[in-house]
Design a protein around this motif. Structure first.
Motif, PDB file in Angstrom:
ATOM      1  N   GLU A  18      62.957  78.667  31.703  1.00 44.39           N
ATOM      2  CA  GLU A  18      64.001  78.800  32.858  1.00 44.39           C
ATOM      3  C   GLU A  18      65.177  78.245  32.929  1.00 44.39           C
ATOM      4  O   GLU A  18      66.112  78.304  33.650  1.00 44.39           O
ATOM      5  CB  GLU A  18      63.082  78.222  34.097  1.00 44.39           C
ATOM      6  CG  GLU A  18      61.846  79.233  34.762  1.00 44.39           C
ATOM      7  CD  GLU A  18      60.659  78.921  33.297  1.00 44.39           C
ATOM      8  OE1 GLU A  18      60.197  79.930  33.000  1.00 44.39           O
ATOM      9  OE2 GLU A  18      60.420  77.670  33.103  1.00 44.39           O
ATOM     10  N   TRP A  19      65.595  77.493  31.741  1.00 44.50           N
ATOM     11  CA  TRP A  19      66.889  76.655  31.431  1.00 44.50           C
ATOM     12  C   TRP A  19      67.982  77.535  31.884  1.00 44.50           C
ATOM     13  O   TRP A  19      68.961  76.922  32.672  1.00 44.50           O
ATOM     14  CB  TRP A  19      66.858  76.239  30.051  1.00 44.50           C
ATOM     15  CG  TRP A  19      68.229  75.487  29.961  1.00 44.50           C
ATOM     16  CD1 TRP A  19      69.146  76.019  29.257  1.00 44.50           C
ATOM     17  CD2 TRP A  19      68.524  74.007  30.210  1.00 44.50           C
ATOM     18  NE1 TRP A  19      70.353  74.995  29.030  1.00 44.50           N
ATOM     19  CE2 TRP A  19      69.720  73.823  29.911  1.00 44.50           C
ATOM     20  CE3 TRP A  19      67.696  73.345  31.051  1.00 44.50           C
ATOM     21  CZ2 TRP A  19      70.285  72.657  30.090  1.00 44.50           C
ATOM     22  CZ3 TRP A  19      68.514  72.106  31.470  1.00 44.50           C
ATOM     23  CH2 TRP A  19      69.783  71.615  30.879  1.00 44.50           C
ATOM     24  N   PRO A  20      68.130  78.950  31.721  1.00 41.82           N
ATOM     25  CA  PRO A  20      69.400  79.664  31.943  1.00 41.82           C
ATOM     26  C   PRO A  20      69.611  79.612  33.437  1.00 41.82           C
ATOM     27  O   PRO A  20      70.853  79.855  33.875  1.00 41.82           O
ATOM     28  CB  PRO A  20      69.160  81.111  31.557  1.00 41.82           C
ATOM     29  CG  PRO A  20      68.157  80.932  30.144  1.00 41.82           C
ATOM     30  CD  PRO A  20      67.252  79.613  30.453  1.00 41.82           C
ATOM     31  N   GLN A  21      68.848  79.013  34.261  1.00 43.54           N
ATOM     32  CA  GLN A  21      68.866  79.231  35.679  1.00 43.54           C
ATOM     33  C   GLN A  21      69.209  77.587  36.385  1.00 43.54           C
ATOM     34  O   GLN A  21      69.546  77.807  37.512  1.00 43.54           O
ATOM     35  CB  GLN A  21      67.791  79.879  36.415  1.00 43.54           C
ATOM     36  CG  GLN A  21      67.279  81.163  36.170  1.00 43.54           C
ATOM     37  CD  GLN A  21      66.342  81.812  37.051  1.00 43.54           C
ATOM     38  OE1 GLN A  21      66.451  81.856  38.248  1.00 43.54           O
ATOM     39  NE2 GLN A  21      65.394  82.278  36.388  1.00 43.54           N
TER      40      GLN A  21
ATOM     41  N   THR B 117      72.428  70.080  36.911  1.00 46.54           N
ATOM     42  CA  THR B 117      71.050  69.893  36.155  1.00 46.54           C
ATOM     43  C   THR B 117      71.114  69.758  34.822  1.00 46.54           C
ATOM     44  O   THR B 117      70.759  68.858  34.169  1.00 46.54           O
ATOM     45  CB  THR B 117      69.989  70.952  36.535  1.00 46.54           C
ATOM     46  OG1 THR B 117      69.526  70.809  37.950  1.00 46.54           O
ATOM     47  CG2 THR B 117      68.953  70.727  35.743  1.00 46.54           C
ATOM     48  N   GLN B 118      72.234  70.493  34.006  1.00 50.93           N
ATOM     49  CA  GLN B 118      72.456  70.483  32.809  1.00 50.93           C
ATOM     50  C   GLN B 118      73.057  69.225  32.574  1.00 50.93           C
ATOM     51  O   GLN B 118      72.704  68.612  31.211  1.00 50.93           O
ATOM     52  CB  GLN B 118      73.503  71.780  32.503  1.00 50.93           C
ATOM     53  CG  GLN B 118      72.738  72.854  32.624  1.00 50.93           C
ATOM     54  CD  GLN B 118      73.338  74.277  32.264  1.00 50.93           C
ATOM     55  OE1 GLN B 118      74.250  73.862  31.318  1.00 50.93           O
ATOM     56  NE2 GLN B 118      73.256  75.501  32.488  1.00 50.93           N
ATOM     57  N   ALA B 119      74.126  68.702  33.214  1.00 45.65           N
ATOM     58  CA  ALA B 119      74.676  67.477  33.104  1.00 45.65           C
ATOM     59  C   ALA B 119      73.696  66.229  32.948  1.00 45.65           C
ATOM     60  O   ALA B 119      73.804  65.323  32.211  1.00 45.65           O
ATOM     61  CB  ALA B 119      75.885  67.302  34.117  1.00 45.65           C
ATOM     62  N   ALA B 120      72.647  66.302  33.910  1.00 48.64           N
ATOM     63  CA  ALA B 120      71.794  65.179  34.005  1.00 48.64           C
ATOM     64  C   ALA B 120      70.895  65.279  32.869  1.00 48.64           C
ATOM     65  O   ALA B 120      70.567  64.356  32.331  1.00 48.64           O
ATOM     66  CB  ALA B 120      70.932  65.317  35.409  1.00 48.64           C
TER      67      ALA B 120
ATOM     68  N   SER C  63      63.808  69.094  37.065  1.00 51.31           N
ATOM     69  CA  SER C  63      62.968  69.230  38.183  1.00 51.31           C
ATOM     70  C   SER C  63      63.095  70.354  39.104  1.00 51.31           C
ATOM     71  O   SER C  63      62.100  70.932  40.028  1.00 51.31           O
ATOM     72  CB  SER C  63      63.036  67.800  39.122  1.00 51.31           C
ATOM     73  OG  SER C  63      62.428  66.749  38.101  1.00 51.31           O
ATOM     74  N   ALA C  64      64.443  70.713  39.121  1.00 52.98           N
ATOM     75  CA  ALA C  64      64.827  71.637  40.214  1.00 52.98           C
ATOM     76  C   ALA C  64      65.940  72.402  39.388  1.00 52.98           C
ATOM     77  O   ALA C  64      66.804  71.910  38.617  1.00 52.98           O
ATOM     78  CB  ALA C  64      65.272  70.928  41.489  1.00 52.98           C
ATOM     79  N   ILE C  65      66.681  73.473  40.300  1.00 55.51           N
ATOM     80  CA  ILE C  65      67.789  74.253  39.684  1.00 55.51           C
ATOM     81  C   ILE C  65      69.187  73.465  39.700  1.00 55.51           C
ATOM     82  O   ILE C  65      69.762  73.408  38.834  1.00 55.51           O
ATOM     83  CB  ILE C  65      67.951  75.588  40.577  1.00 55.51           C
ATOM     84  CG1 ILE C  65      66.590  76.536  40.055  1.00 55.51           C
ATOM     85  CG2 ILE C  65      69.198  76.187  40.142  1.00 55.51           C
ATOM     86  CD1 ILE C  65      66.769  77.920  40.806  1.00 55.51           C
TER      87      ILE C  65
END
Length: 428
Positions: free
Chosen positions: A249-252, A257-260, A359-361
């Motif tokens: 689900e990473w593309p979403q 979230t990507q920075a974290a 954990s979340a988008i």
């Protein structure tokens, strides 16, 4: 002077066990905080101050009861309490008084917890939100969701009204509100905590857990609920092996979230290793979880669906219609797929102790008419794996962001020990 409500459950427990503090003093400080903040946060479905104070005084007058002696506890309004109403977040059950405590509540009371009140849940723990607001965004227009369905539990702990609160998860109802509210949320391995006395939604997925502001807090609660003292063991000093797992689900995932995720990889250093490979044999876990949940919720709530349809939200009705359209043979096939997936997923832990995953988008969405997307939790819930959300940074809008650690099935003690090690470095 430090106000008691600002201390973690573990810090309070240590002092309560030594009788350096009394249960009534701790509760009164929490009640003062609730009086200050509840009009804005709206975390509680029901409060009975006199009853809670009577519990605390009884504890102060008697012997130490257990690990949770004197700790104020919030109980999600999906969970039965004999002395407080339980409405399951629905007008259908307004004023409902259960005959007995749920098993989890009885265990917490036996260990000395003071049930301070019932915390808001979404309607039957699905998507239709309750009144709770995210305590980190009260001055914003629009306000932001605290997540769901354990909205009030996460909000009360995040706003220092309570040190501990019970929650449940069928899709993402512990991890997502923990992420949006910036607290520690722990979902044990499926089946580790008894579910008696909790409104049944999905027999295959429902899991009881809770919220605190430190890993040691939820370890205390988890040890009581599971009866497993190993959850209390401190980390032994060794470096856990952490697999960085973006999931399909990473593309979403949004930029926050990507920075974290990147920040976590940096702060965890050599202990973390990227796990790019996702087992090709695994089915679409998100889709499978949705189907199983819809089938089981539509049938678990058959009385409400057939007798009180006009009093249910459009969102819940849509789920029920979707679930009733799935036949039993298809559901049995889905269950077989899920059982096989639980075996196949074990390869994810080859060479590592735990997985770190989103954990979340992103941060808590603006608005109070929805509780956010459970996307990044559905698969782990389907697999029944223990998960814990670790809050450690903020998004570009200033709201909390964190990551969840996921452990092997039944390996909750190792997960909590690794989480304690990780969080100390993530917050450094």
């Amino acid at each position: 002077m430090t106000r008691l409500h600002t201390l973690t459950a573990h810090e309070l427990a240590t002092r309560l066990q030594r009788r350096e503090l009394g249960a009534e003093a701790v509760l009164r400080d929490c009640l003062e905080r609730i009086a200050e903040r509840e009009p804005a946060v709206q975390a509680f479905a029901h409060l009975d101050v006199d009853q809670a104070l009577a519990q605390a005084r009884a504890l102060d007058a008697g012997p130490l009861r257990g690990l949770l002696h004197g700790l104020p506890l919030g109980v999600k309004d999906l969970i039965d309490t004999a002395d407080l109403p339980t409405a399951y977040g629905s007008a259908v059950y307004a004023g409902h008084r259960p005959a007995a405590d749920a098993a989890a509540v009885a265990l917490a009371r036996e260990a000395g917890a003071v049930v301070a009140g019932k915390t808001v849940t979404t309607e039957f723990a699905y998507f239709h939100p309750g009144a709770t607001r995210n305590p980190h965004a009260l001055s914003r227009t629009p306000m932001h969701t605290p997540g769901g369905s354990s909205s009030g539990s996460a909000g009360a702990v995040a706003d220092h009204m309570l040190p501990l609160a019970l929650g449940t998860q069928t899709a993402a109802s512990i991890i997502r509100p923990a992420a949006f509210c910036g607290v520690v949320g722990y979902k044990p391995s499926w089946g580790r905590v008894p579910r008696g006395g909790i409104k049944s939604l999905s027999e295959s997925l429902d899991t009881v857990g809770g919220f605190g502001r430190a890993v040691a807090d939820v370890a205390l609660l988890g040890a009581v609920l599971t009866g497993d003292a190993r959850l209390l063991q401190p980390h032994d000093g060794s470096t856990p092996r952490i697999g960085l797992c973006r999931t399909p689900e990473w593309p979403q995932a949004d930029a926050d979230t990507q920075a974290a995720f990147a920040l976590a990889a940096q702060r965890l250093g050599p202990a973390a290793q990227v796990r790019e490979a996702w087992p090709a044999a695994l089915p679409d876990l998100v889709s499978l979880q949705k189907s199983i949940m819809a089938f089981e919720m539509a049938r678990s709530l058959s009385h409400e669906r057939t007798q009180h349809r006009a009093r249910l939200s459009a969102r819940l009705l849509a789920l029920m219609d979707e679930g009733m359209a799935i036949d039993g043979a298809t559901h049995a096939a889905h269950q077989a797929q899920a059982a096989l997936a639980r075996q196949q997923a074990q390869v994810l832990f080859d060479g590592v102790d735990v997985l770190l995953a989103p954990s979340a988008i992103g941060t808590a969405p603006a608005g109070l008419d929805a509780t956010g997307d459970p996307l990044f939790c559905r698969g782990w819930t389907l697999l029944g794996l223990p998960c814990i959300h670790l809050p450690f940074t903020r998004g570009t809008n200033g709201l909390p962001v964190g990551m969840q650690l996921v452990g092997r099935f039944g390996d909750d003690a190792r997960l909590l020990a690794a989480a304690d090690w990780c969080l100390s470095r993530l917050l450094a």
